[in-house]
Design a protein around this motif. Structure first.
Motif, short mmCIF file in Angstrom:
data_model
loop_
_atom_site.label_atom_id
_atom_site.label_comp_id
_atom_site.label_asym_id
_atom_site.label_seq_id
_atom_site.Cartn_x
_atom_site.Cartn_y
_atom_site.Cartn_z
N GLU A 183 0.83 -1.21 0.00
CA GLU A 183 0.00 0.00 0.00
C GLU A 183 0.86 1.26 0.00
OE1 GLU A 183 -2.71 -0.29 3.29
OE2 GLU A 183 -3.69 -2.06 2.46
N ILE A 184 1.94 1.24 0.77
CA ILE A 184 2.84 2.39 0.82
C ILE A 184 3.47 2.63 -0.54
CG2 ILE A 184 5.06 3.18 1.75
CD1 ILE A 184 4.21 1.89 4.43
N ALA A 238 2.27 1.76 -3.44
CA ALA A 238 1.24 2.26 -4.34
C ALA A 238 0.99 3.74 -4.09
CB ALA A 238 -0.04 1.46 -4.18
N CYS A 239 0.96 4.12 -2.83
CA CYS A 239 0.75 5.54 -2.49
C CYS A 239 1.92 6.39 -2.97
CB CYS A 239 0.56 5.70 -0.98
SG CYS A 239 -1.01 5.08 -0.37
N GLN A 240 3.12 5.86 -2.86
CA GLN A 240 4.29 6.59 -3.35
C GLN A 240 4.20 6.82 -4.85
OE1 GLN A 240 7.62 4.22 -1.98
NE2 GLN A 240 7.97 5.57 -0.22
N GLU A 241 3.76 5.81 -5.58
CA GLU A 241 3.60 5.96 -7.03
C GLU A 241 2.54 7.00 -7.34
OE1 GLU A 241 5.51 4.72 -9.47
OE2 GLU A 241 6.74 3.94 -7.84
N ASP A 242 1.44 6.98 -6.58
CA ASP A 242 0.39 7.98 -6.78
C ASP A 242 0.92 9.38 -6.49
OD1 ASP A 242 -1.37 5.96 -7.42
OD2 ASP A 242 -2.36 5.93 -5.45
N LEU A 243 1.71 9.51 -5.44
CA LEU A 243 2.28 10.81 -5.10
C LEU A 243 3.25 11.29 -6.18
CD1 LEU A 243 2.92 10.45 -1.26
CD2 LEU A 243 1.28 11.97 -2.39
#
Length: 87
Positions: free
Chosen positions: A40-41, A43-48
Motif C-alpha cells: 500500500e505504501i 502504491a501511495c508513493q507511485e500515486d504521489l
C-alpha cells in the motif's frame, strides 16, 4: 553439560498449534500484514509521484501564462502612455 540440555521441547518442523504458543502463526500473520502495508505504501508513493509530476506540469503552464500576462500588461501600459501623449 549433557546432550539433553540442548534438546528443544518444541518441534522445529511442522505446524505449531495455536494452543502450544502459536508464535509462528502470529508471526506469519504479522508478516502478511506488513507485506500488505508495504504494498500500500509503494502504491501511495507511485500515486504521489504521479501527482507531483502533474503539479510540476501545471506549475510550468502557470509560469508561462503569468509571463504572457506580464507581456500583455506591458503592451497595454505602452499603448495607454502613447494614447495619453496624443491627447
Amino acid at each position: 553439560m549433557q546432550y539433553d540440555d540442548f534438546i528443544d521441547e518444541r518441534p522445529t518442523w511442522g505446524v505449531v498449534s495455536p494452543r502450544e504458543g502459536g508464535g509462528d502463526l502470529g508471526l506469519v500473520r504479522d508478516t502478511l500484514k506488513k507485506d500488505q502495508v508495504i504494498k500500500e505504501i509503494l502504491a501511495c508513493q507511485e500515486d504521489l509521484k504521479a501527482m507531483l509530476a502533474k503539479v510540476q506540469s501545471v506549475q510550468k503552464e502557470v509560469d508561462k501564462l503569468a509571463s504572457g500576462n506580464e507581456t500583455l500588461q506591458m503592451y497595454i501600459d505602452n499603448l495607454t502612455v502613447q494614447m495619453a501623449k496624443r491627447r
